[in-house]
Design an enzyme around this catalytic site. Structure first.
Site, PDB file in Angstrom:
ATOM      1  N   ARG A 149     -12.263 -48.636  -1.676  1.00  0.00           N
ATOM      2  CA  ARG A 149     -12.287 -47.346  -2.388  1.00  0.00           C
ATOM      3  C   ARG A 149     -13.009 -47.484  -3.725  1.00  0.00           C
ATOM      4  NH1 ARG A 149      -6.540 -44.509  -3.002  1.00  0.00           N
ATOM      5  NH2 ARG A 149      -6.319 -46.044  -4.670  1.00  0.00           N
ATOM      6  N   LYS A 184     -11.819 -42.277  -7.495  1.00  0.00           N
ATOM      7  CA  LYS A 184     -10.805 -42.594  -8.504  1.00  0.00           C
ATOM      8  C   LYS A 184     -11.521 -42.894  -9.820  1.00  0.00           C
ATOM      9  CE  LYS A 184      -6.252 -44.619  -8.388  1.00  0.00           C
ATOM     10  NZ  LYS A 184      -5.449 -43.418  -8.098  1.00  0.00           N
ATOM     11  N   GLU A 238      -3.898 -31.387  -3.906  1.00  0.00           N
ATOM     12  CA  GLU A 238      -2.976 -32.447  -4.319  1.00  0.00           C
ATOM     13  C   GLU A 238      -2.496 -32.170  -5.731  1.00  0.00           C
ATOM     14  OE1 GLU A 238      -4.587 -36.392  -4.975  1.00  0.00           O
ATOM     15  OE2 GLU A 238      -6.624 -35.639  -5.070  1.00  0.00           O
TER      16      GLU A 238
END
Ligand SMILES: *Cc1c(COP(=O)(O)O)cnc(C)c1O
Length: 341
Positions: free
Chosen positions: A82, A184, A220
């Site tokens: 990721r 992220k 989210e």
């Protein structure tokens, strides 16, 4: 090895400096070998890319002690991958996945005295991150980068018992279509700070963000993915290109299907249908799964039947099974547990 004198059970989630951290530098198109250092400070030029244009990405994971006394991390290969995806989206050089795993292992090993003992509920939080470090004033990617890993011990998430959360439907958006919601990056958090501070001031624990294109679908919160449970025990999670692919959520969906034999669905979840679900939880490394008791949409309350006192039945099963796998009490799927020592 002698553990540090720390009151593990009463630790919060805050930064506590540990002995060693890993640093590697990228220059002239290549990463150097990297090294551990006792110095917790970063020195950089006033015009560093990260300071001017926020070119930085990060990961979050935990090391903990299993029932057998081993120090392990959970699916760190997915964090490594990721972080490569995050870096590419911000025009940063990938830190090789193999080297990411080595750096995490080396850093945790060097701070093993800070890994809380089995049964304490506490863990050693691991923060890998990288940023543009050379001077950048015209808008462009930096040429030089630093990759670092530090660790800090953190306490049990459900200290003082489980308290289901109350969250509000936010009027702010988190991620644009084709934007950066799926990576992220600190930039996604910087712009969420105003929304979370105002949510807290109004008495809510978290913000539920809708898809910004239509404002009809659940995405989210600022730092956790949603899982819903239907009245007939189907586990549902929103599908969207603009949510961050939580490793905890992906693991919980696997556990639901393969350990608990439940039907699972990753699909569009409309705000309008949320009132029909039986349970709701937020998932991420910090809590594994944190139950949501109530969602408030501009004065209209959606109260889940699981209530404001405890985890719902399926949420609890998911939590117990995944934490059992992490702690070595339940057999893990192959490759999920990475032994450090
Ligand atoms: C890190 C993060 C999560 C949780 O991901 P995990 O891999 O489960 O820790 C969820 N949403 C956002 C926005 C995040 O940054």
């Amino acid at each position: 090895m002698q553990k540090k004198e720390i009151d593990w059970a009463n630790l919060g989630f805050g930064y506590i400096v540990t002995d060693q951290r890993f640093v590697a530098n990228y220059k002239d198109g290549a990463w150097d070998a990297g090294h551990l250092t006792a110095d917790p400070n970063v020195t950089m030029n006033e015009c560093a890319g990260v300071l001017q244009y926020a070119q930085t990405v990060f990961e979050g994971m935990k090391a903990y002690t299993t029932v057998n006394g081993q120090i392990v991390t959970f699916r760190p290969d997915l964090n490594a991958k990721r972080m490569v995806d995050s870096a590419k989206r911000l025009e940063m050089p990938a830190f090789p996945e193999e080297r990411f795993l080595e750096a995490v292992t080396e850093t945790v090993r060097a701070n093993a005295a800070y890994v809380p003992p089995y049964g304490s509920g506490a863990s050693l939080y691991i923060r890998p991150y990288m940023f543009g470090i050379n001077p950048v004033i015209g808008v462009k990617p930096a040429d030089e980068y630093q990759f670092r890993v530090f660790t800090t011990p953190v306490g049990p998430y459900f200290k003082g018992g489980v308290k289901p959360l109350t969250i509000r439907v936010s009027d702010f958006d988190r991620a644009a279509p084709h934007g950066t919601g799926h990576i992220k990056a600190g930039l996604n958090y910087a712009m969420s700070l105003h929304a979370i501070v105002s949510a807290h001031a109004a008495g809510y624990d978290e913000n539920l963000y809708l898809d910004s294109a239509t404002r009809t679908k659940v995405e989210e919160t600022g730092g956790a993915n949603f899982i819903f449970v239907t009245k007939d025990h189907k586990v549902v999670t929103p599908h969207s290109d603009t949510i961050l692919p939580s490793i905890t959520r992906r693991s919980l969906m696997y556990v639901a299907e393969h350990y608990l034999g439940l039907e699972v669905e990753e699909r569009d979840v409309y705000l309008d249908e949320v009132k029909d679900f039986a349970e709701c939880g937020l998932c991420g490394t910090a809590a594994v799964i944190s139950p949501v008791g109530k969602i408030v949409d501009h004065g209209e309350e959606i109260c889940f039947p699981s209530g404001m006192e405890k985890m719902g039945e399926i949420t609890k099963k998911l939590y117990d099974t995944l934490t059992g796998i992490q702690m070595g009490q339940i057999e893990a799927p192959k490759g999920w547990i990475h032994v450090i020592e």
